[in-house]
Enzyme design. Sequence first.
Site, PDB file in Angstrom:
ATOM      1  N   LYS A  34       0.604  -1.374   0.066  1.00 35.77           N
ATOM      2  CA  LYS A  34       0.118  -0.082   0.143  1.00 35.77           C
ATOM      3  C   LYS A  34       0.900   0.913  -0.274  1.00 35.77           C
ATOM      4  O   LYS A  34       0.511   2.521  -0.409  1.00 35.77           O
ATOM      5  CB  LYS A  34      -0.682   0.201   1.122  1.00 35.77           C
ATOM      6  CG  LYS A  34      -0.437   0.064   2.652  1.00 35.77           C
ATOM      7  CD  LYS A  34      -1.163  -0.128   3.624  1.00 35.77           C
ATOM      8  CE  LYS A  34      -0.645  -0.067   5.186  1.00 35.77           C
ATOM      9  NZ  LYS A  34      -0.208   1.639   5.116  1.00 35.77           N
ATOM     10  N   THR A  35       1.803   1.419   0.751  1.00 37.50           N
ATOM     11  CA  THR A  35       2.849   2.877   0.520  1.00 37.50           C
ATOM     12  C   THR A  35       3.398   3.069  -0.781  1.00 37.50           C
ATOM     13  O   THR A  35       3.471   4.356  -1.155  1.00 37.50           O
ATOM     14  CB  THR A  35       3.805   2.546   1.381  1.00 37.50           C
ATOM     15  OG1 THR A  35       4.281   1.521   2.984  1.00 37.50           O
ATOM     16  CG2 THR A  35       4.906   3.219   1.694  1.00 37.50           C
ATOM     17  N   ASP A 223      -4.571   7.266   4.658  1.00 30.88           N
ATOM     18  CA  ASP A 223      -3.856   5.749   5.210  1.00 30.88           C
ATOM     19  C   ASP A 223      -4.058   5.671   6.642  1.00 30.88           C
ATOM     20  O   ASP A 223      -5.085   5.647   7.310  1.00 30.88           O
ATOM     21  CB  ASP A 223      -2.029   6.096   5.556  1.00 30.88           C
ATOM     22  CG  ASP A 223      -1.209   4.284   5.393  1.00 30.88           C
ATOM     23  OD1 ASP A 223      -1.800   3.405   4.799  1.00 30.88           O
ATOM     24  OD2 ASP A 223      -0.598   4.255   5.728  1.00 30.88           O
ATOM     25  N   GLU A 224      -5.027   3.668   6.166  1.00 29.52           N
ATOM     26  CA  GLU A 224      -4.894   3.270   7.175  1.00 29.52           C
ATOM     27  C   GLU A 224      -6.041   3.336   8.494  1.00 29.52           C
ATOM     28  O   GLU A 224      -6.798   4.079   9.390  1.00 29.52           O
ATOM     29  CB  GLU A 224      -3.729   3.121   8.546  1.00 29.52           C
ATOM     30  CG  GLU A 224      -2.256   2.330   8.929  1.00 29.52           C
ATOM     31  CD  GLU A 224      -1.888   0.851   8.609  1.00 29.52           C
ATOM     32  OE1 GLU A 224      -3.156   0.914   8.231  1.00 29.52           O
ATOM     33  OE2 GLU A 224      -1.355   0.353   7.955  1.00 29.52           O
ATOM     34  N   GLN A 254      -7.050  -5.537   9.190  1.00 30.08           N
ATOM     35  CA  GLN A 254      -6.316  -5.445  10.508  1.00 30.08           C
ATOM     36  C   GLN A 254      -6.879  -4.559  11.407  1.00 30.08           C
ATOM     37  O   GLN A 254      -6.401  -3.752  12.371  1.00 30.08           O
ATOM     38  CB  GLN A 254      -5.501  -4.998   9.561  1.00 30.08           C
ATOM     39  CG  GLN A 254      -4.816  -6.141   8.599  1.00 30.08           C
ATOM     40  CD  GLN A 254      -3.436  -6.077   8.123  1.00 30.08           C
ATOM     41  OE1 GLN A 254      -2.181  -5.427   8.726  1.00 30.08           O
ATOM     42  NE2 GLN A 254      -3.400  -5.430   6.698  1.00 30.08           N
ATOM     43  N   ARG A 616       2.737 -11.918   9.940  1.00 28.65           N
ATOM     44  CA  ARG A 616       3.349 -10.709  10.107  1.00 28.65           C
ATOM     45  C   ARG A 616       4.488 -11.717   9.553  1.00 28.65           C
ATOM     46  O   ARG A 616       6.466 -11.119   9.478  1.00 28.65           O
ATOM     47  CB  ARG A 616       3.500 -11.024  11.919  1.00 28.65           C
ATOM     48  CG  ARG A 616       2.949  -9.322  12.484  1.00 28.65           C
ATOM     49  CD  ARG A 616       2.755  -8.404  11.381  1.00 28.65           C
ATOM     50  NE  ARG A 616       1.433  -8.362  11.184  1.00 28.65           N
ATOM     51  CZ  ARG A 616       0.944  -8.025   9.622  1.00 28.65           C
ATOM     52  NH1 ARG A 616       2.655  -6.472   9.724  1.00 28.65           N
ATOM     53  NH2 ARG A 616       0.242  -7.112   9.471  1.00 28.65           N
TER      54      ARG A 616
END
Length: 685
Positions: A34-35, A223-224, A254, A616
């Site tokens: 996503k970044t 973002d997020e 998430q 993770r």
Amino acid sequence: MSGTYLDRLNPQQREAATHTEGPLLVLAGAGTGKTSVITARIAFMIDCGIPADSILGVTFTNKAAKEMKERLQRLIDPVQARKVTLGTFHSFCGRILRKHISLAGNYNSSFTIADESDQKSIIRQAAAELGYSKDELPTDVAASFISNWKNKLWWPADAKEDAMLNHPGNENIAHVYERYQQLLELQNVIDFDDMLMLTLRIFENSPETLKKCQETYRYLLVDEYQDTNTAQFRIVQLLAGDRMNLCVVGDDDQSIYAWRGADISNILDFPKIFPGTKEIKLEQNYRSTNRILDAANAVIGGNSSRYNKNLWSAKGMGEILRIVKTPTGEEEARFVVKTIQNLVARGERAYSDFAILYRSNHLSRLFEQEFRRARIRPKIVGGQEFFQRKEVKDAATYLKLIINERDEQGFLRIIGTPPRGIGDKAILRMREIKAAAPELSFFDIMKSQDFLSTLTAKPKAAMQEFVELFEKYRKEFTETEFLAETARNFLVEIGYLNGLQRIYKDLDEANYRQENVYEFLSYLGSFAHQFQQENEGKLPTLQDFVETYSLMDDNDRTEEDNEDAPVMSTVHASKGLEYPVVFIVGMENKVFPHERALNENGLEEERRLFYVAITRAREELYMTYAGERFRFKEFIRCVPSPFLREVPEDICERNVPDDLKKEVTEDEKMKAYEDILRMLDEDDD
């Protein structure tokens, strides 16, 4: 130019990066890049002729914002990249408040930001003034209620009304909330929740200010987004206005911060709230193998309130997952540490390849103990960080008082640190005067001849010197080009740096703490250098530093190092990180999922938390649980987590290692318990 960075994106990423007008919802699964999409989208907009200074991007950590800035500068002209406003919600609100805070109440632009310890001190003061003891109204409980009310956008009047109509048991806390806010305003201090609340108040009460911000920031990117609370959502909604040039990027799977106010409905209802929304799903994962992703997909599929996504990877199936049962919690720790040692000894892994994730911090003790026996020092995420050490916070408080002399808690923290001949009676008298005249600052009182005339020679001289030095350095800080050097001179002249030996009688400890203060000053120097680089040579002010320091988040406060060490972390703290090998430990019912997750919504968030833990891992994943665990002075039987049944059988191996199949005797159990007590005693020493 745009072709270069767009060519690196997959079709879905490219579609998201090149959609510039109207509301856009990018559902970015874990590890889907996503970044890269966010920075490519900003670069593309600028290449299309959209002015860089009309773009606002907000996220939740300074670390994420810094990464975006660095990536953007590699994609486009750095001068243009620096014109884009990228930062956290709180840093953006800080900008608004510095210019317009007088529209939100009796504050001025030199306000300071209260950290958690400051908040609790002011809450204790408010409770004491209203006649409540710590037993009647615990500070932590009051702080939690106040933060929750603020997350709902409730001011004291709203909390009092709710207590009167619906929850009479909360009436005392509502009164403390009211006094707490009054004290904040009197001291020109705001807390983190206020940064959002007061910004929203400005936007709602001043249409002219809102319109100016809407004209300045015509393109918004969040973002997020799944982590936004009610206040953040409302700020975004107001800024977007009728244009609705709003792109939000997030992953509903998430969303794990409901306990601190995050509202998953913000992302689930986004298309309803912003008509005409374009939805794009990012499902190609660049982090993990497919067995790990298959486990994540299967687990999160058990939730009903979500967008349907299916993560996949081009990395192949990868290693089989391992679900391991151990007889006790002690044996669980032994198994994990032994496995790490064996893989490192065979040359297959470095210690830094491993992470041990747990639902709750109390599980960490056994692993710390076992690592200690193995002569391995793990890196513990969420331990006491450098910036939380007392001597560092004291040094920072001195600098905050230069900016805001009305900060009562800061003054009381450092007036006797180190001892300077100002006794408790003099401080008590000052507090009495302030209680009768709250508009006065402690500095005002210390300059009053009526007050000074009541003192003996020593405290009078000490107070006069203290005030004179603060006035001297308030002027010097406005003129200096060298913040770190001026701060060092100030801390020396005010008696703090060399006075540490009077606080800590042990010379080695005093020297150690003095080194920490010098390290803090080095950080100030690094900040000044970086600030100039990012602002075309503009010199930072002390206020610039104090605000940046106050807004640092947990990621910033983690000490960076290159040490080859395994990581231990709660699952919450691990979000956004990744490791080649992950152990998710304590996979037992009422541990993970937590026993508080009794209702359906609570269980869904616990499942999302497990999904975060699974994703993770890049290459190998172990999930462990104990047959018995020592709790409350006895061993209790453990039931495996129901989440383990949701992991598909064909991608995992469920076993008990051969050396753990033997029965553990009662003597062995008690020896393990004694080891725990011994370790706790060592830590206390």
